[in-house]
Write a protein that holds these residues in place. Structure first.
Motif, PDB file in Angstrom:
ATOM      1  N   GLY A  15      56.756   4.515   5.467  1.00  9.29           N
ATOM      2  CA  GLY A  15      55.672   5.487   5.567  1.00  9.29           C
ATOM      3  C   GLY A  15      54.358   4.912   6.048  1.00  9.29           C
ATOM      4  N   SER A  16      53.972   3.771   5.517  1.00  5.73           N
ATOM      5  CA  SER A  16      52.685   3.187   5.927  1.00  5.73           C
ATOM      6  C   SER A  16      52.735   2.720   7.378  1.00  5.73           C
ATOM      7  CB  SER A  16      52.298   2.030   4.995  1.00  5.73           C
ATOM      8  OG  SER A  16      53.283   1.025   5.015  1.00  5.73           O
ATOM      9  N   ILE A  18      54.584   4.140   9.753  1.00  8.49           N
ATOM     10  CA  ILE A  18      54.532   5.377  10.539  1.00  8.49           C
ATOM     11  C   ILE A  18      53.094   5.860  10.636  1.00  8.49           C
ATOM     12  CG2 ILE A  18      55.170   7.832  10.500  1.00  8.49           C
ATOM     13  CD1 ILE A  18      57.924   6.866   9.359  1.00  8.49           C
ATOM     14  N   ALA A  19      52.365   5.813   9.522  1.00 12.50           N
ATOM     15  CA  ALA A  19      50.958   6.238   9.520  1.00 12.50           C
ATOM     16  C   ALA A  19      50.135   5.377  10.469  1.00 12.50           C
ATOM     17  CB  ALA A  19      50.386   6.179   8.109  1.00 12.50           C
ATOM     18  N   ARG A  22      51.000   6.179  14.100  1.00 13.11           N
ATOM     19  CA  ARG A  22      50.436   7.481  14.469  1.00 13.11           C
ATOM     20  C   ARG A  22      48.942   7.366  14.761  1.00 13.11           C
ATOM     21  NH1 ARG A  22      47.575  10.982  11.655  1.00 13.11           N
ATOM     22  NH2 ARG A  22      48.076  10.081   9.627  1.00 13.11           N
ATOM     23  N   GLN A  31      48.810  14.472  11.867  1.00  9.21           N
ATOM     24  CA  GLN A  31      50.126  14.663  11.257  1.00  9.21           C
ATOM     25  C   GLN A  31      50.791  15.920  11.818  1.00  9.21           C
ATOM     26  OE1 GLN A  31      49.049  14.593   7.090  1.00  9.21           O
ATOM     27  NE2 GLN A  31      49.495  12.408   6.933  1.00  9.21           N
ATOM     28  N   SER A  51      53.062  14.101   5.758  1.00  9.40           N
ATOM     29  CA  SER A  51      52.090  13.620   4.781  1.00  9.40           C
ATOM     30  C   SER A  51      52.777  12.918   3.618  1.00  9.40           C
ATOM     31  CB  SER A  51      51.253  14.803   4.269  1.00  9.40           C
ATOM     32  OG  SER A  51      50.367  14.378   3.260  1.00  9.40           O
ATOM     33  N   GLU A  54      54.304   9.521   4.794  1.00  6.96           N
ATOM     34  CA  GLU A  54      53.285   8.492   4.959  1.00  6.96           C
ATOM     35  C   GLU A  54      52.739   8.005   3.617  1.00  6.96           C
ATOM     36  OE1 GLU A  54      51.665   9.674   9.410  1.00  6.96           O
ATOM     37  OE2 GLU A  54      50.295   9.880   7.711  1.00  6.96           O
TER      38      GLU A  54
END
Length: 85
Positions: A15-16, A18-19, A22, A31, A51, A54
């Motif tokens: 998740g981190s 991907i954030a 992005r 998002q 959300s 992430e």
């Protein structure tokens, strides 16, 4: 009882990453924009799912992981934090 969580309590390890990927896209990708692009690629995720992913509050399936990797042009291993060989 065993919980499927990482040491830091998150439900995924990607998740981190991907954030951060992005946020590196220029112009900056929201998002909602990410969810829209994934939907165009055939993956039905909404802004709330992005959300939660992430934030580490949602599991990520292998199909979703593959779609994120393709969209960002990185390997699944990179999303999972494995060193490149």
């Amino acid at each position: 009882m065993y919980k499927n969580r990482s040491i830091d309590g998150k439900l995924n390890v990607c998740g981190s990453k991907i954030a951060s990927l992005r946020k590196m896209v220029r112009p900056r990708m929201s998002q909602r924009m990410l969810a829209d692009r994934l939907q165009l690629a055939g993956l039905d995720l909404d802004k709330n799912a992005i959300s939660k992913i992430e934030a580490g509050q949602r599991f990520v399936t292998d199909i979703e992981l593959n779609a994120f990797a393709r969209l960002f042009g990185v390997s699944v291993d990179e999303l999972l934090g494995f060193p490149e060989t």
